[in-house]
Write an enzyme that holds these catalytic residues in place. Sequence first.
Site, mmCIF file in Angstrom:
data_model
loop_
_atom_site.group_PDB
_atom_site.id
_atom_site.type_symbol
_atom_site.label_atom_id
_atom_site.label_comp_id
_atom_site.label_asym_id
_atom_site.label_seq_id
_atom_site.Cartn_x
_atom_site.Cartn_y
_atom_site.Cartn_z
ATOM 1 N N CYS A 109 0.737 -1.310 0.128
ATOM 2 C CA CYS A 109 -0.031 0.044 0.086
ATOM 3 C C CYS A 109 0.728 1.229 -0.086
ATOM 4 C CB CYS A 109 -1.143 0.038 1.036
ATOM 5 S SG CYS A 109 -1.966 -1.163 1.221
ATOM 6 N N HIS A 232 -2.655 7.474 2.301
ATOM 7 C CA HIS A 232 -3.164 6.251 2.123
ATOM 8 C C HIS A 232 -4.573 5.858 2.810
ATOM 9 C CE1 HIS A 232 -3.839 2.123 1.223
ATOM 10 N NE2 HIS A 232 -3.526 1.695 2.343
ATOM 11 N N ASN A 262 -9.842 0.327 0.567
ATOM 12 C CA ASN A 262 -8.473 0.545 0.717
ATOM 13 C C ASN A 262 -8.068 -0.090 -0.768
ATOM 14 O OD1 ASN A 262 -5.776 -0.149 0.825
ATOM 15 N ND2 ASN A 262 -5.793 -0.743 2.908
HETATM 16 O O1 UT7 Z 1 -3.075 -0.944 3.850
HETATM 17 C C1 UT7 Z 1 -2.925 -1.444 5.050
HETATM 18 C C2 UT7 Z 1 -4.076 -2.412 5.288
HETATM 19 N N1 UT7 Z 1 -4.562 -2.589 6.688
HETATM 20 C C3 UT7 Z 1 -5.129 -1.699 7.456
HETATM 21 O O2 UT7 Z 1 -5.084 -0.532 7.526
HETATM 22 C C4 UT7 Z 1 -5.685 -2.468 8.715
HETATM 23 C C5 UT7 Z 1 -5.797 -1.526 10.035
HETATM 24 N N2 UT7 Z 1 -6.720 -1.989 10.937
HETATM 25 C C6 UT7 Z 1 -8.116 -1.542 10.810
HETATM 26 O O3 UT7 Z 1 -8.425 -0.893 9.934
HETATM 27 C C7 UT7 Z 1 -8.861 -2.170 11.849
HETATM 28 O O4 UT7 Z 1 -8.282 -3.011 13.125
HETATM 29 C C8 UT7 Z 1 -10.205 -3.305 11.402
HETATM 30 C C9 UT7 Z 1 -11.016 -2.375 10.809
HETATM 31 C C10 UT7 Z 1 -9.429 -4.164 10.542
HETATM 32 C C11 UT7 Z 1 -10.944 -3.754 12.706
HETATM 33 O O5 UT7 Z 1 -11.280 -2.861 13.573
HETATM 34 P P1 UT7 Z 1 -11.084 -2.967 14.979
HETATM 35 O O6 UT7 Z 1 -11.631 -1.675 15.708
HETATM 36 O O7 UT7 Z 1 -9.553 -3.260 15.263
HETATM 37 O O8 UT7 Z 1 -11.686 -4.253 15.577
HETATM 38 P P2 UT7 Z 1 -11.452 -5.451 16.304
HETATM 39 O O9 UT7 Z 1 -10.546 -6.371 15.445
HETATM 40 O O10 UT7 Z 1 -10.973 -5.157 17.574
HETATM 41 O O11 UT7 Z 1 -12.838 -5.879 16.651
HETATM 42 C C12 UT7 Z 1 -13.795 -5.275 17.564
HETATM 43 C C13 UT7 Z 1 -14.862 -6.199 17.592
HETATM 44 C C14 UT7 Z 1 -14.759 -7.742 17.807
HETATM 45 O O12 UT7 Z 1 -15.897 -8.260 18.597
HETATM 46 P P3 UT7 Z 1 -16.149 -8.432 19.959
HETATM 47 O O13 UT7 Z 1 -14.677 -9.449 20.363
HETATM 48 O O14 UT7 Z 1 -15.560 -6.968 20.805
HETATM 49 O O15 UT7 Z 1 -17.160 -8.892 20.218
HETATM 50 C C15 UT7 Z 1 -14.801 -8.179 16.324
HETATM 51 O O16 UT7 Z 1 -15.024 -9.685 16.531
HETATM 52 O O17 UT7 Z 1 -15.605 -6.168 16.198
HETATM 53 C C16 UT7 Z 1 -15.809 -7.147 15.812
HETATM 54 N N3 UT7 Z 1 -15.636 -7.319 14.169
HETATM 55 C C17 UT7 Z 1 -16.767 -7.106 13.473
HETATM 56 N N4 UT7 Z 1 -18.108 -6.901 13.528
HETATM 57 C C18 UT7 Z 1 -18.658 -6.791 12.370
HETATM 58 C C19 UT7 Z 1 -14.405 -7.347 13.467
HETATM 59 N N5 UT7 Z 1 -14.684 -7.219 12.200
HETATM 60 C C20 UT7 Z 1 -16.188 -7.150 12.027
HETATM 61 C C21 UT7 Z 1 -16.977 -6.911 11.058
HETATM 62 N N6 UT7 Z 1 -18.245 -6.595 11.255
HETATM 63 N N7 UT7 Z 1 -16.392 -6.731 9.730
#
Ligand code: UT7
Length: 307
Positions: A109, A232, A262
């Site tokens: 990226c 980005h 993205n």
């Molecule tokens: O170019 C580089 C590319 N990558 C990035 O830039 C990624 C950077 N990271 C992110 O953007 C974020 O970490 C994500 C969007 C991937 C995830 O967001 P988060 O706020 O870090 O969520 P998390 O993984 O801590 O999950 C929080 C909660 C969890 O549930 P519990 O355990 O709190 O009950 C997940 O299971 O949200 C849940 N969850 C979802 N719920 C609905 C995770 N993904 C999803 C989803 N829909 N798609």
Amino acid sequence: MTGARITGWGTALPDKVLSNVDLESMMDTSDEWIRERTGISERRIGGLTSTLAIEAGQQAIERAGVDPASVDLLILATSSADQIMPATGPTVQNELGLNCGAFDLNAACSGFVYGLINGFGMAAIGYERVLVIGSDILTSYLDFDDRGTAILFGDGAGAVMLEPAETTTLLGSDLGSDGSTRHLLYIDHGGHLKMKGKEVFRHAVRAMVDSCQKSLDQAGLHPDDIAVIVPHQANIRILDSACAKLGIPIEKAAKVLDRTGNTSAGSVPLALADALAKDWIKPGDNVLFTGFGAGMTWGSAIIRWDA
Ligand code: UT7
């Protein structure tokens, strides 16, 4: 040493829209969660890295008003080349009618920022017209059972043309990498994209802020001197956090991720073209580009706008 400036730009997005609501029927997620946690509403999917790159490159050539045969070099930033070998750059070179060297640059990226800085470097040693394209189709590597990654990515491309200038418009730049974090975001041969989202998030903010600060210091500029930041497009919360730490108001950030997701190496030039279409960037403005991605890699560049 020869200076360079951006004289043309172009973009390409596939026709097919995949909305958050579409994703709701494919996995356990919701439009509300995706919009709140990422800022994305929909993304475009489809096409090939080469076809998107050709469309974006063609537009950049036409906007710059240059003869394709006069282009001296093509740099294609991508981590989703059409084939493992050959590189996709020569396919794009051939279809655009260029008569020059062409290569792929894989910095995930961060690829477009890497390509842009390399383009200025090649211009400095005499390559007069350098076409820099970022193009990726990472949705073809997604596991649509993995809601932690499938909601984030889209496909797309963007391009810029660099041509000679009396003095360079590249005021400061910085590139970095840390291969010890390569396990945070990767695609194995024949596999799906895997990501530790939370850790990537943390690294991304720190890397972009440190890199932008280095470019600002090199340019002798203060964050207040930046008219537009073109980051980005990965997650609106990453943009918010990086801008807050840098002391640049989020209103100065170019944003397309609500519509594109993205798009990896395509994201920075897509955001640049959007800011230009909205007339945000005027001659003489300092524009700060920054990206981060798998590797991890990161980078930043400050360009005084002179198009
Ligand atoms: O170019 C580089 C590319 N990558 C990035 O830039 C990624 C950077 N990271 C992110 O953007 C974020 O970490 C994500 C969007 C991937 C995830 O967001 P988060 O706020 O870090 O969520 P998390 O993984 O801590 O999950 C929080 C909660 C969890 O549930 P519990 O355990 O709190 O009950 C997940 O299971 O949200 C849940 N969850 C979802 N719920 C609905 C995770 N993904 C999803 C989803 N829909 N798609």
